[in-house]
Design an enzyme around this catalytic site. Structure first.
Site, PDB file in Angstrom:
ATOM      1  N   TYR A 126       0.847  -1.182   0.000  1.00 35.85           N
ATOM      2  CA  TYR A 126       0.000   0.000   0.000  1.00 35.85           C
ATOM      3  C   TYR A 126       0.890   1.242   0.000  1.00 35.85           C
ATOM      4  O   TYR A 126       1.918   1.277  -0.661  1.00 35.85           O
ATOM      5  CB  TYR A 126      -0.991  -0.056   1.182  1.00 35.85           C
ATOM      6  CG  TYR A 126      -2.189   0.823   0.933  1.00 35.85           C
ATOM      7  CD1 TYR A 126      -3.054   0.538  -0.130  1.00 35.85           C
ATOM      8  CD2 TYR A 126      -2.452   1.930   1.717  1.00 35.85           C
ATOM      9  CE1 TYR A 126      -4.140   1.345  -0.396  1.00 35.85           C
ATOM     10  CE2 TYR A 126      -3.544   2.752   1.453  1.00 35.85           C
ATOM     11  CZ  TYR A 126      -4.382   2.456   0.397  1.00 35.85           C
ATOM     12  OH  TYR A 126      -5.452   3.260   0.122  1.00 35.85           O
TER      13      TYR A 126
ATOM     14  N   LYS B  72      -6.075  -1.981  -0.617  1.00 33.48           N
ATOM     15  CA  LYS B  72      -6.836  -1.831   0.620  1.00 33.48           C
ATOM     16  C   LYS B  72      -7.411  -3.178   1.048  1.00 33.48           C
ATOM     17  O   LYS B  72      -7.395  -3.539   2.235  1.00 33.48           O
ATOM     18  CB  LYS B  72      -7.961  -0.821   0.410  1.00 33.48           C
ATOM     19  CG  LYS B  72      -8.356  -0.049   1.652  1.00 33.48           C
ATOM     20  CD  LYS B  72      -7.315   0.989   2.013  1.00 33.48           C
ATOM     21  CE  LYS B  72      -7.761   1.869   3.153  1.00 33.48           C
ATOM     22  NZ  LYS B  72      -6.812   2.947   3.455  1.00 33.48           N
TER      23      LYS B  72
END
Length: 549
Positions: free
Chosen positions: A91, A164
């Protein structure tokens, strides 16, 4: 070339060299794999060595993406075993680099792509997944207008939703088969993309207004109809839309915006810890937010809600919040104020005598006048929290809570070592970047990082376990308190937030608190007799399951 057996091509069933000889014979894999039969632990060790041999985080990102595409159990086990190290790769910040090259490097579709040019196809697009109303727990959707500080990246932003979901699974055990990544392709205003022959999204400027609202409304309607038990997570929408979508729909749908609510709640956790030190309540606070975009106003919203819960009226709580954007202190005589700022705009008459520079009221003057107890920075204005600002704040407050949250390091409002020194060790500090411990005046200071991964995976798990019909302010506060409860901030130099080293346990703790609060708020549709066990049972584990039959 002989066909590859399905057991090897499906990443959810493939276990590569961990297939036993008996399983290989049963599944038609005889002779299709090396002779050695490895354990999952051995596979993880090999993958970790391979990953460490790579020279850049972008190369590591690509390696992990390819592993994700061939063996999901191994991918998630590797993430889970090394989560603090892997988070910045799968991420923020590395995903931002990958997004810029997503169309050029396109490898595999891992999402549902919905086009604003074909709104009528939304339901048909989801139907291709062949997933029923009981099969989905979570959807993460982005229109990719405001990606991680790098802006508008259109369909390239798909990996925001994919990344996510990876954190949800690694940190909280959300089952990867029960989650869907979604990209809303509204066009893009990024001219680099519009003129890139490799770009895979709609080649027109970003569509707004009535058509955009129709697109969002239809997405929400269809997603809620097809997957009535799923949490609808919104990510990286532009500030003009993010707050409006949330405010207009949060009472109708099981919707959550991490940029606003998740970021706000992790800041709440830092404040909750700080208040344990000061002995005050939220009703005693005066808040200045420097950087009044979606994230900053989301933080103001959460702290405002906590002030109301602690006894202030809505108006009294609003009067304890001051927002500063690039045009200075936000006042009600400013033309064209966005809705997310207007709620906190100060009456112009109230500040008529305040000192101005270039016609605007700046941070230092606001701090002088307000004497804030909490100062939050989400501005990306490096160095904005100057020595004079911190010394002025410290003169008015015994233990100021100072949260310079912008990242990366070259954008932070002040380094925590400076804040501690300028406040003579009295400031309570958390930041948005990882910071090594340091010593001031004989005390070692550990600075907690405001990483949303401490909160949103457990929040999502708690929503799923409780079947909550909406995400309430009480549930967000419960999540923040559960995060804050994992540290003791009362020792001088102690962190306000926990480290990310044991996110699975942290997420379980948050999930229990959120599910319990959902029941207290009257929005839970499921109330297990043993909530702690229900949360444990709901967490998918990255292990090879017994083959059917």
């Amino acid at each position: 070339m002989p066909a590859r057996p399905a057991a090897l091509t499906n990443p959810l069933t493939n276990r590569g060299t961990a297939f036993t000889l008996e399983e290989r014979a049963k599944l038609g894999l005889t002779g299709r794999l090396p002779s050695a039969v490895e354990t999952l632990d051995q596979q993880v060790a090999r993958c970790y060595r391979q990953l460490k041999s790579l020279t850049t985080d972008l190369h590591r990102y690509i390696y992990l993406d390819q592993l994700h595409s061939r063996n999901e159990v191994l991918y998630y086990r590797l993430l889970t075993d090394h989560l603090p190290e892997m988070l910045p790769i799968v991420y923020d910040p590395t995903v931002g680099e990958a997004i810029k090259m997503w169309s050029r490097d396109y490898r595999r579709s891992r999402a549902v792509y919905l086009s604003i040019d074909r709104i009528e196809d939304i339901e048909a697009s989801f139907a291709t997944l062949d997933m029923g109303p009981e099969d989905v727990d979570l959807l993460v959707v982005s229109d990719a207008e405001e990606i991680l500080g790098i802006g508008d990246w259109g369909v390239n932003g798909t990996d925001i939703s994919v990344g996510k979901l990876a954190v949800y699974t690694a940190a909280a055990g959300i089952h990867p088969e029960r989650a869907i990544a979604v990209n809303l392709d509204c066009g893009t205003n990024n001219e680099l993309l519009l003129n890139d022959p490799d770009y895979l999204g709609n080649r027109h400027s970003r569509i707004r207004g009535e058509r955009y609202d129709e697109f969002i409304a239809e997405y929400l309607r269809v997603a809620a109809k097809l997957y009535p038990k799923a949490l609808l997570h919104f990510e990286d929408f532009g500030p003009s839309n993010a707050r409006r979508i949330l405010v207009e729909n949060r009472d109708k749908y099981r919707i959550f915006n991490d940029d606003m609510q998740g970021t706000g709640a992790i800041v709440m956790a830092a404040v909750v810890s700080g208040l344990k030190v000061t002995g005050q309540t939220f009703a005693d606070q005066r808040l200045v937010v420097y950087g009044a975009g979606t994230a900053g106003t989301g933080m103001a919203d959460q702290i405002h809600a906590a002030m109301v819960r602690d006894g202030l009226s809505e108006d009294e709580a609003r009067r304890r919040v001051w927002l500063i954007d690039r045009n200075g202190l936000v006042t009600d005589d400013m033309p064209g104020l966005p809705g997310y700022q207007a709620a906190y705009a100060r009456p112009a008459a109230e500040v008529v005598d305040w000192e101005r520079h270039g016609g605007t009221i700046g941070l230092l003057e606001t701090v002088k006048q307000v004497k804030p107890t909490i100062l939050i920075g989400t501005s990306t204005d490096h160095g904005a929290f100057t020595r004079e600002v911190i010394e002025t704040m410290s003169a008015g407050v015994e233990r100021p809570i100072v949260l310079p949250l912008s990242n990366p390091t070259e954008r932070i409002e002040a380094m925590p070592s400076d804040v501690i020194a300028w406040s003579k060790g009295r400031a309570l500090v958390a930041v948005g970047i990882p910071v090594d411990p340091f010593t001031y005046d004989g005390t070692t200071y550990t600075i907690g990082q405001g990483n949303n991964a401490l909160l949103y995976p457990g929040l999502g798990l708690g929503v799923i376990v409780s079947g909550a019909s909406t995400v309430t302010d009480g549930m967000l506060l419960a999540a923040a308190q559960a995060v804050a409860g994992q540290v003791d901030p009362t020792e001088l130099g102690a962190a306000l937030l926990p480290p990310v080293e044991n996110l699975r346990a942290s997420s379980a703790t948050v999930a229990v608190a959120v599910a319990r609060q959902a029941a207290a708020d009257g929005v839970a549709t499921v109330e297990p007799d043993d909530l702690i066990q229900a949360v444990q049972d709901a967490m998918w584990q990255p292990v090879y399951q017994a083959l059917p039959g």
